[in-house]
Design an enzyme around this catalytic site. Sequence first.
Site, PDB file in Angstrom:
ATOM      1  N   ASN A  83      58.816  54.560  51.941  1.00  0.00           N
ATOM      2  CA  ASN A  83      58.104  53.693  51.004  1.00  0.00           C
ATOM      3  C   ASN A  83      58.304  54.203  49.568  1.00  0.00           C
ATOM      4  O   ASN A  83      59.089  55.126  49.338  1.00  0.00           O
ATOM      5  CB  ASN A  83      56.621  53.653  51.399  1.00  0.00           C
ATOM      6  CG  ASN A  83      56.009  52.305  51.108  1.00  0.00           C
ATOM      7  OD1 ASN A  83      56.148  51.782  49.999  1.00  0.00           O
ATOM      8  ND2 ASN A  83      55.338  51.736  52.095  1.00  0.00           N
ATOM      9  N   HIS A 113      58.689  79.137  42.908  1.00  0.00           N
ATOM     10  CA  HIS A 113      58.876  80.068  41.791  1.00  0.00           C
ATOM     11  C   HIS A 113      58.100  81.350  42.106  1.00  0.00           C
ATOM     12  O   HIS A 113      57.209  81.338  42.963  1.00  0.00           O
ATOM     13  CB  HIS A 113      58.408  79.427  40.486  1.00  0.00           C
ATOM     14  CG  HIS A 113      59.197  78.198  40.140  1.00  0.00           C
ATOM     15  ND1 HIS A 113      60.545  78.238  39.881  1.00  0.00           N
ATOM     16  CD2 HIS A 113      58.843  76.892  40.062  1.00  0.00           C
ATOM     17  CE1 HIS A 113      60.985  77.022  39.648  1.00  0.00           C
ATOM     18  NE2 HIS A 113      59.976  76.177  39.756  1.00  0.00           N
ATOM     19  N   GLY A 140      51.160  58.526  53.579  1.00  0.00           N
ATOM     20  CA  GLY A 140      51.231  58.531  52.118  1.00  0.00           C
ATOM     21  C   GLY A 140      50.632  59.799  51.514  1.00  0.00           C
ATOM     22  O   GLY A 140      49.743  60.429  52.081  1.00  0.00           O
ATOM     23  N   LYS A 178      46.317  70.925  59.498  1.00  0.00           N
ATOM     24  CA  LYS A 178      45.966  71.536  60.797  1.00  0.00           C
ATOM     25  C   LYS A 178      46.064  70.457  61.862  1.00  0.00           C
ATOM     26  O   LYS A 178      45.921  69.265  61.563  1.00  0.00           O
ATOM     27  CB  LYS A 178      44.514  72.043  60.775  1.00  0.00           C
ATOM     28  CG  LYS A 178      44.206  73.029  59.671  1.00  0.00           C
ATOM     29  CD  LYS A 178      44.274  74.448  60.174  1.00  0.00           C
ATOM     30  CE  LYS A 178      43.748  75.411  59.131  1.00  0.00           C
ATOM     31  NZ  LYS A 178      44.645  76.482  58.807  1.00  0.00           N
TER      32      LYS A 178
HETATM   33  C1  LIG Z   1      56.044  53.618  55.690  1.00  0.00           C
HETATM   34  C2  LIG Z   1      54.588  53.902  55.651  1.00  0.00           C
HETATM   35  O1  LIG Z   1      54.140  54.821  56.257  1.00  0.00           O
HETATM   36  S1  LIG Z   1      53.562  52.936  54.702  1.00  0.00           S
HETATM   37  C3  LIG Z   1      51.935  53.193  55.336  1.00  0.00           C
HETATM   38  C4  LIG Z   1      51.220  54.284  54.671  1.00  0.00           C
HETATM   39  N1  LIG Z   1      49.997  54.511  55.437  1.00  0.00           N
HETATM   40  C5  LIG Z   1      49.440  55.698  55.534  1.00  0.00           C
HETATM   41  O2  LIG Z   1      49.860  56.666  54.931  1.00  0.00           O
HETATM   42  C6  LIG Z   1      48.273  55.787  56.460  1.00  0.00           C
HETATM   43  C7  LIG Z   1      48.326  57.092  57.250  1.00  0.00           C
HETATM   44  N2  LIG Z   1      47.297  57.048  58.290  1.00  0.00           N
HETATM   45  C8  LIG Z   1      46.385  57.994  58.462  1.00  0.00           C
HETATM   46  O3  LIG Z   1      46.342  59.030  57.782  1.00  0.00           O
HETATM   47  C9  LIG Z   1      45.375  57.709  59.571  1.00  0.00           C
HETATM   48  O4  LIG Z   1      44.089  58.183  59.179  1.00  0.00           O
HETATM   49  C10 LIG Z   1      45.763  58.317  60.933  1.00  0.00           C
HETATM   50  C11 LIG Z   1      47.091  57.741  61.422  1.00  0.00           C
HETATM   51  C12 LIG Z   1      45.876  59.831  60.871  1.00  0.00           C
HETATM   52  C13 LIG Z   1      44.671  57.918  61.902  1.00  0.00           C
HETATM   53  O5  LIG Z   1      44.955  58.363  63.214  1.00  0.00           O
HETATM   54  P1  LIG Z   1      43.856  58.155  64.370  1.00  0.00           P
HETATM   55  O6  LIG Z   1      44.340  58.827  65.595  1.00  0.00           O
HETATM   56  O7  LIG Z   1      43.518  56.706  64.460  1.00  0.00           O
HETATM   57  O8  LIG Z   1      42.698  59.002  63.780  1.00  0.00           O
HETATM   58  P2  LIG Z   1      41.143  58.713  63.699  1.00  0.00           P
HETATM   59  O9  LIG Z   1      40.858  57.732  62.624  1.00  0.00           O
HETATM   60  O10 LIG Z   1      40.616  58.448  65.089  1.00  0.00           O
HETATM   61  O11 LIG Z   1      40.632  60.130  63.217  1.00  0.00           O
HETATM   62  C14 LIG Z   1      40.782  61.304  64.010  1.00  0.00           C
HETATM   63  C15 LIG Z   1      40.297  62.459  63.163  1.00  0.00           C
HETATM   64  O12 LIG Z   1      41.250  62.672  62.107  1.00  0.00           O
HETATM   65  C16 LIG Z   1      40.610  62.597  60.841  1.00  0.00           C
HETATM   66  N3  LIG Z   1      41.531  62.000  59.878  1.00  0.00           N
HETATM   67  C17 LIG Z   1      42.009  60.745  59.875  1.00  0.00           C
HETATM   68  N4  LIG Z   1      42.819  60.558  58.832  1.00  0.00           N
HETATM   69  C18 LIG Z   1      42.845  61.727  58.168  1.00  0.00           C
HETATM   70  C19 LIG Z   1      43.483  62.144  56.992  1.00  0.00           C
HETATM   71  N5  LIG Z   1      44.285  61.327  56.311  1.00  0.00           N
HETATM   72  N6  LIG Z   1      43.320  63.421  56.582  1.00  0.00           N
HETATM   73  C20 LIG Z   1      42.513  64.267  57.280  1.00  0.00           C
HETATM   74  N7  LIG Z   1      41.863  63.918  58.412  1.00  0.00           N
HETATM   75  C21 LIG Z   1      42.025  62.654  58.837  1.00  0.00           C
HETATM   76  C22 LIG Z   1      39.378  61.730  61.091  1.00  0.00           C
HETATM   77  O13 LIG Z   1      38.366  61.968  60.133  1.00  0.00           O
HETATM   78  C23 LIG Z   1      38.959  62.176  62.479  1.00  0.00           C
HETATM   79  O14 LIG Z   1      38.294  63.408  62.384  1.00  0.00           O
HETATM   80  P3  LIG Z   1      37.032  63.732  63.341  1.00  0.00           P
HETATM   81  O15 LIG Z   1      37.591  63.723  64.747  1.00  0.00           O
HETATM   82  O16 LIG Z   1      36.562  65.069  62.879  1.00  0.00           O
HETATM   83  O17 LIG Z   1      36.059  62.617  63.149  1.00  0.00           O
END
Ligand SMILES: CC(=O)SCCNC(=O)CCNC(=O)[C@H](O)C(C)(C)COP(=O)(O)OP(=O)(O)OC[C@H]1O[C@@H](n2cnc3c(N)ncnc32)[C@H](O)[C@@H]1OP(=O)(O)O
Length: 185
Positions: A83, A113, A140, A178
Amino acid sequence: MREIEKLEAGLEYYFLDEEVASRKANAALLCQEFNAISATEPEKQEQKIREIIGSAGKNISVQQGFNCDNGKNTHVGNDFLSNYNLTILDIAPVTFGDNVMIGPNVDIYTVNHPLTKEGRREYLAQASPVNIGNDVWIGGKVTVMPGVTIGNNVVIASGAVVTKDIPDNTLVGGVPAKKIKDLVD
Ligand SMILES: CC(=O)SCCNC(=O)CCNC(=O)[C@H](O)C(C)(C)COP(=O)(O)OP(=O)(O)OC[C@H]1O[C@@H](n2cnc3c(N)ncnc32)[C@H](O)[C@@H]1OP(=O)(O)O
Protein backbone atom coordinates in the site's frame (compact mmCIF):
# COMPACT_ATOMS: atom_id res chain seq x y z
CA MET A 1 38.96 -1.01 2.01
CA ARG A 2 36.58 1.44 0.32
CA GLU A 3 33.62 2.65 2.41
CA ILE A 4 31.16 0.87 0.09
CA GLU A 5 33.08 -2.40 0.59
CA LYS A 6 32.81 -1.94 4.37
CA LEU A 7 29.06 -1.28 3.93
CA GLU A 8 28.64 -4.46 1.88
CA ALA A 9 30.63 -6.51 4.41
CA GLY A 10 28.29 -5.38 7.21
CA LEU A 11 31.04 -3.28 8.82
CA GLU A 12 30.83 0.29 10.04
CA TYR A 13 31.17 2.76 7.16
CA TYR A 14 31.26 6.52 6.62
CA PHE A 15 27.86 7.28 5.11
CA LEU A 16 28.80 10.66 3.61
CA ASP A 17 31.41 8.93 1.41
CA GLU A 18 30.94 9.99 -2.23
CA GLU A 19 30.39 6.48 -3.62
CA VAL A 20 27.95 5.58 -0.83
CA ALA A 21 26.03 8.85 -1.17
CA SER A 22 25.82 8.62 -4.95
CA ARG A 23 24.18 5.16 -4.74
CA LYS A 24 21.53 6.64 -2.46
CA ALA A 25 21.06 9.70 -4.68
CA ASN A 26 20.52 7.45 -7.71
CA ALA A 27 17.88 5.44 -5.85
CA ALA A 28 16.20 8.65 -4.66
CA LEU A 29 16.02 9.92 -8.24
CA LEU A 30 14.44 6.68 -9.52
CA CYS A 31 11.93 6.70 -6.65
CA GLN A 32 11.06 10.31 -7.45
CA GLU A 33 10.37 9.25 -11.06
CA PHE A 34 8.23 6.30 -9.87
CA ASN A 35 6.23 8.50 -7.49
CA ALA A 36 5.57 11.05 -10.24
CA ILE A 37 3.90 8.54 -12.63
CA SER A 38 0.19 9.18 -13.10
CA ALA A 39 -2.12 6.93 -11.09
CA THR A 40 -3.88 6.20 -14.38
CA GLU A 41 -0.77 4.41 -15.70
CA PRO A 42 -0.35 1.24 -13.56
CA GLU A 43 1.68 -0.52 -16.27
CA LYS A 44 4.21 2.30 -16.32
CA GLN A 45 4.36 2.15 -12.51
CA GLU A 46 5.06 -1.60 -12.60
CA GLN A 47 7.73 -1.19 -15.26
CA LYS A 48 9.45 1.49 -13.17
CA ILE A 49 9.34 -0.43 -9.90
CA ARG A 50 10.84 -3.46 -11.68
CA GLU A 51 13.63 -1.16 -12.92
CA ILE A 52 14.27 0.11 -9.36
CA ILE A 53 14.34 -3.13 -7.35
CA GLY A 54 16.83 -6.00 -7.59
CA SER A 55 14.37 -8.75 -8.50
CA ALA A 56 10.64 -9.39 -8.56
CA GLY A 57 8.36 -12.33 -9.27
CA LYS A 58 5.05 -12.26 -11.08
CA ASN A 59 2.08 -10.16 -10.09
CA ILE A 60 3.52 -7.31 -8.08
CA SER A 61 1.85 -4.05 -7.15
CA VAL A 62 3.51 -1.18 -5.29
CA GLN A 63 1.49 1.93 -4.49
CA GLN A 64 3.06 5.35 -4.69
CA GLY A 65 5.05 7.03 -1.99
CA PHE A 66 7.74 4.34 -2.37
CA ASN A 67 11.27 5.19 -1.22
CA CYS A 68 14.47 3.19 -0.88
CA ASP A 69 18.22 3.69 -0.35
CA ASN A 70 19.49 1.37 -3.07
CA GLY A 71 16.69 -0.56 -4.79
CA LYS A 72 18.94 -3.30 -6.13
CA ASN A 73 19.09 -4.72 -2.59
CA THR A 74 15.31 -5.27 -2.48
CA HIS A 75 14.02 -8.65 -3.71
CA VAL A 76 10.34 -9.56 -3.83
CA GLY A 77 8.70 -12.87 -4.68
CA ASN A 78 5.44 -13.62 -6.51
CA ASP A 79 2.20 -11.86 -5.57
CA PHE A 80 3.62 -8.88 -3.73
CA LEU A 81 1.30 -6.04 -2.81
CA SER A 82 2.22 -2.90 -0.90
CA ASN A 83 0.00 0.00 0.00
CA TYR A 84 0.98 3.71 0.09
CA ASN A 85 4.28 5.03 1.48
CA LEU A 86 6.50 2.00 1.84
CA THR A 87 10.04 2.98 2.85
CA ILE A 88 12.79 0.36 2.56
CA LEU A 89 16.21 1.51 3.74
CA ASP A 90 17.87 -1.32 1.82
CA ILE A 91 21.49 -0.49 2.50
CA ALA A 92 21.78 -4.25 3.18
CA PRO A 93 19.56 -6.78 1.33
CA VAL A 94 15.83 -6.94 2.09
CA THR A 95 14.16 -10.13 0.83
CA PHE A 96 10.43 -10.90 0.66
CA GLY A 97 8.97 -14.35 -0.11
CA ASP A 98 5.75 -15.06 -2.03
CA ASN A 99 2.29 -13.74 -1.11
CA VAL A 100 3.35 -10.73 0.95
CA MET A 101 0.91 -7.87 1.68
CA ILE A 102 2.02 -4.60 3.22
CA GLY A 103 -0.27 -1.94 4.70
CA PRO A 104 0.26 1.82 4.35
CA ASN A 105 3.15 3.75 5.92
CA VAL A 106 5.43 0.79 6.62
CA ASP A 107 9.15 1.30 7.27
CA ILE A 108 11.77 -1.43 6.84
CA TYR A 109 15.24 -0.46 8.05
CA THR A 110 18.55 -2.26 7.57
CA VAL A 111 20.72 0.51 8.96
CA ASN A 112 21.75 1.66 12.44
CA HIS A 113 23.98 4.48 13.64
CA PRO A 114 26.32 4.19 16.64
CA LEU A 115 25.04 4.59 20.17
CA THR A 116 28.09 6.72 20.97
CA LYS A 117 27.98 10.43 20.21
CA GLU A 118 31.55 10.22 18.88
CA GLY A 119 30.51 7.62 16.29
CA ARG A 120 27.49 9.65 15.18
CA ARG A 121 29.64 12.79 14.85
CA GLU A 122 31.83 10.76 12.46
CA TYR A 123 28.70 9.91 10.37
CA LEU A 124 29.14 6.16 10.83
CA ALA A 125 26.51 3.55 10.00
CA GLN A 126 26.24 -0.22 9.88
CA ALA A 127 23.77 -2.33 7.90
CA SER A 128 22.24 -5.79 8.50
CA PRO A 129 19.85 -7.66 6.15
CA VAL A 130 16.12 -8.14 6.73
CA ASN A 131 14.42 -11.36 5.59
CA ILE A 132 10.66 -11.73 5.27
CA GLY A 133 9.07 -15.12 4.51
CA ASN A 134 6.08 -16.33 2.49
CA ASP A 135 2.45 -15.49 3.31
CA VAL A 136 3.24 -12.48 5.47
CA TRP A 137 0.82 -9.60 6.08
CA ILE A 138 2.46 -6.50 7.55
CA GLY A 139 -0.18 -4.10 8.90
CA GLY A 140 -0.08 -0.34 8.47
CA LYS A 141 2.52 1.78 10.32
CA VAL A 142 4.74 -1.20 11.17
CA THR A 143 8.48 -0.64 11.54
CA VAL A 144 10.96 -3.50 11.05
CA MET A 145 14.42 -3.14 12.58
CA PRO A 146 17.78 -4.06 11.01
CA GLY A 147 18.79 -7.72 11.07
CA VAL A 148 15.31 -9.12 11.70
CA THR A 149 14.02 -12.35 10.09
CA ILE A 150 10.26 -12.81 9.79
CA GLY A 151 9.02 -16.38 9.22
CA ASN A 152 6.29 -17.84 7.00
CA ASN A 153 2.58 -17.27 7.65
CA VAL A 154 3.07 -14.25 9.90
CA VAL A 155 0.71 -11.33 10.59
CA ILE A 156 2.14 -8.17 12.11
CA ALA A 157 -0.56 -5.99 13.71
CA SER A 158 -0.77 -2.35 12.77
CA GLY A 159 1.64 -0.06 14.62
CA ALA A 160 4.10 -2.77 15.72
CA VAL A 161 7.84 -2.22 15.99
CA VAL A 162 9.57 -5.49 15.15
CA THR A 163 12.88 -5.73 16.98
CA LYS A 164 13.38 -9.53 17.06
CA ASP A 165 12.93 -12.50 14.73
CA ILE A 166 9.35 -13.77 14.37
CA PRO A 167 8.76 -17.53 14.06
CA ASP A 168 6.42 -19.13 11.48
CA ASN A 169 2.64 -19.14 12.05
CA THR A 170 2.49 -16.20 14.46
CA LEU A 171 0.47 -13.02 14.94
CA VAL A 172 2.54 -10.34 16.67
CA GLY A 173 1.80 -6.77 17.70
CA GLY A 174 2.87 -3.90 19.94
CA VAL A 175 6.04 -1.97 20.69
CA PRO A 176 8.27 -3.91 20.82
CA ALA A 177 6.32 -6.57 18.91
CA LYS A 178 5.33 -9.63 20.99
CA LYS A 179 3.36 -12.73 20.13
CA ILE A 180 -0.40 -12.20 20.35
CA LYS A 181 -1.34 -15.70 19.21
CA ASP A 182 -0.38 -18.67 17.05
CA LEU A 183 -1.81 -18.88 13.57
CA VAL A 184 -3.00 -22.04 11.87
CA ASP A 185 -0.56 -23.24 9.20
C1 LIG B 1 -2.36 -4.05 2.06
C2 LIG B 1 -2.91 -3.74 3.40
O1 LIG B 1 -2.56 -4.37 4.35
S1 LIG B 1 -3.99 -2.45 3.60
C3 LIG B 1 -4.82 -2.74 5.13
C4 LIG B 1 -4.16 -2.12 6.28
N1 LIG B 1 -4.82 -2.63 7.47
C5 LIG B 1 -4.19 -2.79 8.62
O2 LIG B 1 -3.04 -2.45 8.77
C6 LIG B 1 -4.99 -3.44 9.70
C7 LIG B 1 -4.11 -4.42 10.48
N2 LIG B 1 -4.96 -5.19 11.38
C8 LIG B 1 -4.73 -5.31 12.68
O3 LIG B 1 -3.75 -4.81 13.25
C9 LIG B 1 -5.79 -6.11 13.44
O4 LIG B 1 -6.00 -5.53 14.73
C10 LIG B 1 -5.44 -7.60 13.60
C11 LIG B 1 -5.32 -8.27 12.23
C12 LIG B 1 -4.15 -7.81 14.37
C13 LIG B 1 -6.59 -8.23 14.35
O5 LIG B 1 -6.42 -9.63 14.49
P1 LIG B 1 -7.47 -10.47 15.37
O6 LIG B 1 -6.98 -11.86 15.47
O7 LIG B 1 -8.84 -10.25 14.82
O8 LIG B 1 -7.26 -9.78 16.74
P2 LIG B 1 -8.31 -9.32 17.84
O9 LIG B 1 -8.98 -8.06 17.41
O10 LIG B 1 -9.16 -10.50 18.24
O11 LIG B 1 -7.32 -8.97 19.02
C14 LIG B 1 -6.50 -9.95 19.64
C15 LIG B 1 -5.61 -9.22 20.62
O12 LIG B 1 -4.66 -8.44 19.87
C16 LIG B 1 -4.74 -7.07 20.24
N3 LIG B 1 -4.48 -6.25 19.06
C17 LIG B 1 -5.23 -6.15 17.95
N4 LIG B 1 -4.68 -5.29 17.09
C18 LIG B 1 -3.56 -4.85 17.68
C19 LIG B 1 -2.58 -3.92 17.29
N5 LIG B 1 -2.63 -3.31 16.11
N6 LIG B 1 -1.54 -3.70 18.12
C20 LIG B 1 -1.47 -4.33 19.32
N7 LIG B 1 -2.38 -5.22 19.76
C21 LIG B 1 -3.42 -5.46 18.94
C22 LIG B 1 -6.16 -6.90 20.77
O13 LIG B 1 -6.27 -5.80 21.64
C23 LIG B 1 -6.38 -8.22 21.49
O14 LIG B 1 -5.73 -8.18 22.73
P3 LIG B 1 -6.39 -8.88 24.03
O15 LIG B 1 -6.45 -10.35 23.69
O16 LIG B 1 -5.45 -8.55 25.14
O17 LIG B 1 -7.76 -8.30 24.17
